[in-house]
Scaffold this motif. Structure first.
Motif, short mmCIF file in Angstrom:
data_model
loop_
_atom_site.label_atom_id
_atom_site.label_comp_id
_atom_site.label_asym_id
_atom_site.label_seq_id
_atom_site.Cartn_x
_atom_site.Cartn_y
_atom_site.Cartn_z
N THR B 9 0.83 -1.21 0.00
CA THR B 9 0.00 0.00 0.00
C THR B 9 0.86 1.25 0.00
O THR B 9 0.62 2.19 -0.76
N ILE B 10 1.90 1.25 0.86
CA ILE B 10 2.81 2.40 0.89
C ILE B 10 3.47 2.59 -0.47
O ILE B 10 3.54 3.70 -1.00
N HIS B 13 0.96 4.00 -3.08
CA HIS B 13 0.67 5.41 -2.83
C HIS B 13 1.86 6.29 -3.20
O HIS B 13 1.72 7.32 -3.84
N GLY B 14 3.04 5.83 -2.76
CA GLY B 14 4.25 6.59 -3.10
C GLY B 14 4.44 6.70 -4.60
O GLY B 14 4.77 7.76 -5.11
N LEU B 16 2.19 6.61 -7.01
CA LEU B 16 1.24 7.56 -7.61
C LEU B 16 1.70 9.00 -7.37
O LEU B 16 1.69 9.82 -8.28
N LEU B 17 2.17 9.26 -6.14
CA LEU B 17 2.63 10.61 -5.80
C LEU B 17 3.84 11.00 -6.65
O LEU B 17 3.89 12.08 -7.25
N TYR B 60 -3.61 0.09 -7.88
CA TYR B 60 -4.20 0.78 -6.74
C TYR B 60 -5.66 0.35 -6.52
O TYR B 60 -6.08 0.07 -5.40
N THR B 61 -6.42 0.28 -7.63
CA THR B 61 -7.84 -0.10 -7.49
C THR B 61 -8.05 -1.61 -7.58
O THR B 61 -9.17 -2.08 -7.45
#
Lengths: 157, 106, 122
Positions: B9-10, B13-14, B16-17, B60-61
């Motif tokens: 998950t980290i 998210h990272g 995408l950022l 992610y999804t």
């Protein structure tokens, strides 16, 4: 080439028979099919599949290795404040003749160490390459010819 | 040692950022120039970044449909770059020739 | 275990994408910028896509991922080659660190030839 299709079909059949399974099953089926075809080699007297397949693998591995190394070098130049690049454009005489050979050499060159094919001369004898870390012109030329071009020609000829 | 799920998950998210920040950097180059070729290079990288973003979004999804979007995008994205580059090539070629003949002022 | 591999691949892939973007901003001239854009961009996107394939672990997804990678690897250098030619022909100045340019002589020779400005040529 027909043998390659046959080999793929064998691997697909293998996956179907085992009901699912991911890429590892497919690769195992492919290897098994290759072994079977190799055992029955005398049946296909004219094929050069068995010489070319290892060469293709060799080219792919070489290409992946160069891709990794080149990227680390570019990465180093980008993230450190001091630039270490010494760019230059050199002409490389080509031994590749057919469209496919030139296409492969130029494109793989664009993706490997600090080299980018910029232009091909009108008589298709010279490929002009932009090199990002150019120290020695002759040495670089020799590396391109004996490294990438030789391996490409081994596959196509 | 963090759990596997949490690590993933980290990471996503990272990713995408980081991809969004990269796109912002590329957009800066797209606006800044200075030459038209620079802008085309920036746009080319932007398409690759968008492709990577779509794949990251699929992870992610947890929805594999987005991968089809990525395939379609990969098929057509480079056509824009090719068209722009061809256009530049021909435009400069023509401009140079007109300059030689002194016809540019007309 | 596969989550860790996928996570690491995603990290490294997005990292390379970031390096490509940073290279586009930081490097001195168009051709060196293209080095960063084609190589680091392709590798970054490729690693990210492989990370996705490892994450989903289905044959169909893996095949799709391989299709995307093949498309990117086939098209990126073609686009790069064309942009490189366009930027060189349009006379974008090379960075002052460039110390050798063997293409210049050939380019001048080509421009001096009769056919270069014939209407059919463009």
């Amino acid at each position: 080439m027909n043998l390659f299709v046959l080999n793929i079909a064998f691997a697909a059949l293998f996956v179907t028979l085992l009901e699912g399974g991911g890429l590892p099953t497919f690769l195992f089926g492919f290897a098994l099919g290759y072994a079977v075809l190799w055992l029955t080699k005398p049946l296909y007297p004219k094929t050069r599949y068995f010489q070319k397949f290892p060469k293709t693998i060799n080219l792919t591995l070489f290409f992946l290795k160069e891709l990794a190394v080149s990227n680390l070098k570019v990465l180093w130049d980008v993230i450190t404040p001091k630039h270490i690049n010494r760019p230059g454009i050199i002409g490389v005489p080509l031994a590749a003749r057919s469209d496919l050979e030139i296409f492969l050499v130029a494109n793989l060159l664009s993706l490997t160490p600090g080299t980018l094919s910029v232009d091909l001369s009108e008589d298709r004898r010279t490929l002009y390459v932009h090199v990002m870390f150019l120290e020695d012109v002759e040495e670089t030329r020799r590396q391109i010819k004996s490294g990438l071009e030789r391996r490409v020609l081994e596959v196509t000829r | 040692m963090i759990a596997a799920d949490q690590f993933l998950t980290i990471a996503i998210h990272g990713a995408l950022l980081v991809l969004l920040i990269s796109m912002a950097l590329v957009l800066w180059r797209l606006f800044r120039g200075p030459s038209a070729a620079d802008r085309v290079v920036a746009m080319d990288l932007l398409t690759v970044l968008v492709l990577a973003f779509v794949v990251a979004f699929a992870i992610y999804t947890r929805e594999t449909t987005y991968l089809d979007v990525a395939i379609a995008y990969a098929c057509i994205a480079f056509l824009g770059t090719i068209a722009l580059a061809r256009f530049l090539l021909r435009a400069y070629h023509r401009m140079w020739c007109y300059e030689q003949e002194g016809k540019l002022d007309e | 275990m596969s989550e860790y591999i996928a996570g690491i691949l995603i990290w490294v892939g997005s990292g390379f994408c970031f390096v490509a973007a940073l290279g586009i901003v930081r490097l001195p001239d168009t051709l060196t910028r293209m080095h960063a854009a084609t190589k680091a961009g392709t590798l970054g996107a490729g690693l990210l896509i492989i990370g996705g394939a490892v994450f989903f672990q289905e044959l169909l997804v893996t095949l799709r991922a391989l299709t995307i990678i093949a498309l990117v690897v086939l098209t990126a250098p073609v686009a790069a080659h064309l942009i490189g030619r366009a930027s060189y022909e349009s006379g974008v100045p090379l960075s002052d660190r460039t110390w050798i340019d063997e293409l210049e002589a050939y380019e001048n020779e080509k421009r001096a030839s009769e056919q270069y400005c014939q209407p059919g040529e463009w």
